[in-house]
Design a protein around this motif. Sequence first.
Motif, PDB file in Angstrom:
ATOM      1  N   GLY A 171       0.790  -1.227   0.000  1.00 10.96           N
ATOM      2  CA  GLY A 171       0.000   0.000   0.000  1.00 10.96           C
ATOM      3  C   GLY A 171       0.818   1.270   0.000  1.00 10.96           C
ATOM      4  N   GLN A 172       2.107   1.172  -0.398  1.00 10.67           N
ATOM      5  CA  GLN A 172       2.947   2.367  -0.306  1.00 10.67           C
ATOM      6  C   GLN A 172       2.487   3.498  -1.218  1.00 10.67           C
ATOM      7  N   ASN A 173       1.979   3.208  -2.385  1.00  6.89           N
ATOM      8  CA  ASN A 173       1.522   4.294  -3.260  1.00  6.89           C
ATOM      9  C   ASN A 173       0.314   5.001  -2.663  1.00  6.89           C
ATOM     10  N   GLU A 174      -0.597   4.230  -2.092  1.00 12.31           N
ATOM     11  CA  GLU A 174      -1.759   4.818  -1.433  1.00 12.31           C
ATOM     12  C   GLU A 174      -1.330   5.615  -0.204  1.00 12.31           C
ATOM     13  N   ALA A 175      -0.353   5.110   0.538  1.00 10.30           N
ATOM     14  CA  ALA A 175       0.145   5.806   1.727  1.00 10.30           C
ATOM     15  C   ALA A 175       0.824   7.118   1.343  1.00 10.30           C
ATOM     16  N   ARG A 176       1.585   7.118   0.256  1.00  7.34           N
ATOM     17  CA  ARG A 176       2.215   8.359  -0.230  1.00  7.34           C
ATOM     18  C   ARG A 176       1.141   9.401  -0.566  1.00  7.34           C
ATOM     19  N   LEU A 177       0.098   8.955  -1.261  1.00  7.72           N
ATOM     20  CA  LEU A 177      -0.977   9.861  -1.648  1.00  7.72           C
ATOM     21  C   LEU A 177      -1.704  10.393  -0.412  1.00  7.72           C
ATOM     22  N   ALA A 178      -2.019   9.510   0.539  1.00 12.76           N
ATOM     23  CA  ALA A 178      -2.707   9.927   1.764  1.00 12.76           C
ATOM     24  C   ALA A 178      -1.864  10.930   2.551  1.00 12.76           C
ATOM     25  N   ALA A 179      -0.560  10.688   2.652  1.00 17.58           N
ATOM     26  CA  ALA A 179       0.324  11.606   3.373  1.00 17.58           C
ATOM     27  C   ALA A 179       0.381  12.962   2.675  1.00 17.58           C
ATOM     28  N   ALA A 180       0.494  12.955   1.354  1.00 16.15           N
ATOM     29  CA  ALA A 180       0.558  14.216   0.600  1.00 16.15           C
ATOM     30  C   ALA A 180      -0.732  15.017   0.789  1.00 16.15           C
ATOM     31  N   ILE A 181      -1.879  14.343   0.716  1.00 17.55           N
ATOM     32  CA  ILE A 181      -3.166  15.029   0.886  1.00 17.55           C
ATOM     33  C   ILE A 181      -3.297  15.556   2.314  1.00 17.55           C
ATOM     34  N   ALA A 182      -2.902  14.749   3.302  1.00 19.31           N
ATOM     35  CA  ALA A 182      -3.013  15.166   4.702  1.00 19.31           C
ATOM     36  C   ALA A 182      -2.179  16.408   4.986  1.00 19.31           C
ATOM     37  N   VAL A 183      -0.936  16.423   4.509  1.00 16.25           N
ATOM     38  CA  VAL A 183      -0.060  17.572   4.755  1.00 16.25           C
ATOM     39  C   VAL A 183      -0.594  18.809   4.023  1.00 16.25           C
ATOM     40  N   GLU A 184      -1.034  18.617   2.792  1.00 18.38           N
ATOM     41  CA  GLU A 184      -1.586  19.738   2.023  1.00 18.38           C
ATOM     42  C   GLU A 184      -2.814  20.327   2.725  1.00 18.38           C
ATOM     43  N   ARG A 185      -3.714  19.463   3.159  1.00 20.16           N
ATOM     44  CA  ARG A 185      -4.927  19.937   3.835  1.00 20.16           C
ATOM     45  C   ARG A 185      -4.597  20.620   5.159  1.00 20.16           C
ATOM     46  N   LEU A 186      -3.639  20.053   5.902  1.00 21.39           N
ATOM     47  CA  LEU A 186      -3.237  20.659   7.173  1.00 21.39           C
ATOM     48  C   LEU A 186      -2.784  22.097   6.970  1.00 21.39           C
ATOM     49  N   PHE A 187      -1.877  22.304   6.003  1.00 19.97           N
ATOM     50  CA  PHE A 187      -1.348  23.651   5.781  1.00 19.97           C
ATOM     51  C   PHE A 187      -2.368  24.582   5.119  1.00 19.97           C
ATOM     52  N   ASP A 188      -3.319  24.030   4.371  1.00 17.96           N
ATOM     53  CA  ASP A 188      -4.391  24.863   3.816  1.00 17.96           C
ATOM     54  C   ASP A 188      -5.319  25.351   4.920  1.00 17.96           C
ATOM     55  N   ARG A 189      -5.641  24.469   5.865  1.00 16.85           N
ATOM     56  CA  ARG A 189      -6.614  24.806   6.898  1.00 16.85           C
ATOM     57  C   ARG A 189      -5.998  25.515   8.098  1.00 16.85           C
ATOM     58  N   ILE A 190      -4.737  25.221   8.398  1.00 17.16           N
ATOM     59  CA  ILE A 190      -4.061  25.863   9.531  1.00 17.16           C
ATOM     60  C   ILE A 190      -2.675  26.307   9.053  1.00 17.16           C
ATOM     61  N   PRO A 191      -2.624  27.360   8.241  1.00 18.29           N
ATOM     62  CA  PRO A 191      -1.335  27.766   7.659  1.00 18.29           C
ATOM     63  C   PRO A 191      -0.298  28.204   8.686  1.00 18.29           C
ATOM     64  N   GLU A 192      -0.729  28.606   9.870  1.00 14.94           N
ATOM     65  CA  GLU A 192       0.219  29.069  10.883  1.00 14.94           C
ATOM     66  C   GLU A 192       0.729  27.935  11.765  1.00 14.94           C
ATOM     67  N   VAL A 193       0.380  26.691  11.474  1.00 10.86           N
ATOM     68  CA  VAL A 193       0.814  25.570  12.309  1.00 10.86           C
ATOM     69  C   VAL A 193       2.350  25.511  12.353  1.00 10.86           C
ATOM     70  N   ALA A 194       2.864  25.241  13.545  1.00 13.19           N
ATOM     71  CA  ALA A 194       4.318  25.164  13.729  1.00 13.19           C
ATOM     72  C   ALA A 194       4.616  24.262  14.915  1.00 13.19           C
ATOM     73  N   LEU A 195       5.819  23.752  14.981  1.00 15.78           N
ATOM     74  CA  LEU A 195       6.225  22.965  16.140  1.00 15.78           C
ATOM     75  C   LEU A 195       6.237  23.850  17.378  1.00 15.78           C
ATOM     76  N   ALA A 196       5.896  23.281  18.506  1.00 15.74           N
ATOM     77  CA  ALA A 196       5.899  24.027  19.763  1.00 15.74           C
ATOM     78  C   ALA A 196       7.306  24.179  20.321  1.00 15.74           C
ATOM     79  N   VAL A 197       8.228  23.356  19.826  1.00 10.68           N
ATOM     80  CA  VAL A 197       9.617  23.400  20.277  1.00 10.68           C
ATOM     81  C   VAL A 197      10.532  23.383  19.058  1.00 10.68           C
ATOM     82  N   HIS A 198      11.788  23.738  19.275  1.00 12.07           N
ATOM     83  CA  HIS A 198      12.780  23.651  18.206  1.00 12.07           C
ATOM     84  C   HIS A 198      12.955  22.172  17.837  1.00 12.07           C
ATOM     85  N   PRO A 199      13.114  21.823  16.559  1.00 14.41           N
ATOM     86  CA  PRO A 199      13.270  20.400  16.185  1.00 14.41           C
ATOM     87  C   PRO A 199      14.361  19.677  16.972  1.00 14.41           C
ATOM     88  N   ALA A 200      15.439  20.365  17.323  1.00 11.79           N
ATOM     89  CA  ALA A 200      16.518  19.728  18.092  1.00 11.79           C
ATOM     90  C   ALA A 200      16.079  19.365  19.501  1.00 11.79           C
TER      91      ALA A 200
END
Length: 125
Positions: free
Chosen positions: A73-102
């Motif tokens: 199911g890797q092709n379907e998983a790639r598509l689902a991940a791409a759609i999820a990330v796109e929708r997340l940033f479309d709906r909550i463009p200011e989303v950011a990590l609460a801490v520095h990645p490090a």
Amino acid sequence: MLDEVLWADSPVANFSVHFALYDVNLGGVLVPAGVPTLISHTAVAEQLSGPAGQSSGNRAHLAWGAGPHTCPGQNEARLAAAIAVERLFDRIPEVALAVHPADLRWRQGPSSAAPSLFPSPSRRS
């Protein structure tokens, strides 16, 4: 982008237990026939990725498995991940990590790697 993340931080750190069918020399180490060998996807990715940036666009990482054990199911998983990330940033463009990645803390486990929801003194290297 997804493949770059899977190269750098595969969700499956150690997974593939294999048994040598015959004695084999692997990187200067003798692996006797029948001995279980744990393949670290993270270590393999580090060895194969080369200098920074060379893994870009390369789907040869082991995050989806390989050969007869590849994820069907890797092709379907790639598509689902791409759609999820796109929708997340479309709906909550200011989303950011609460801490520095490090400063992210990682769960310690034999097979998976994921950020911890709880503070931990250890840091993934």
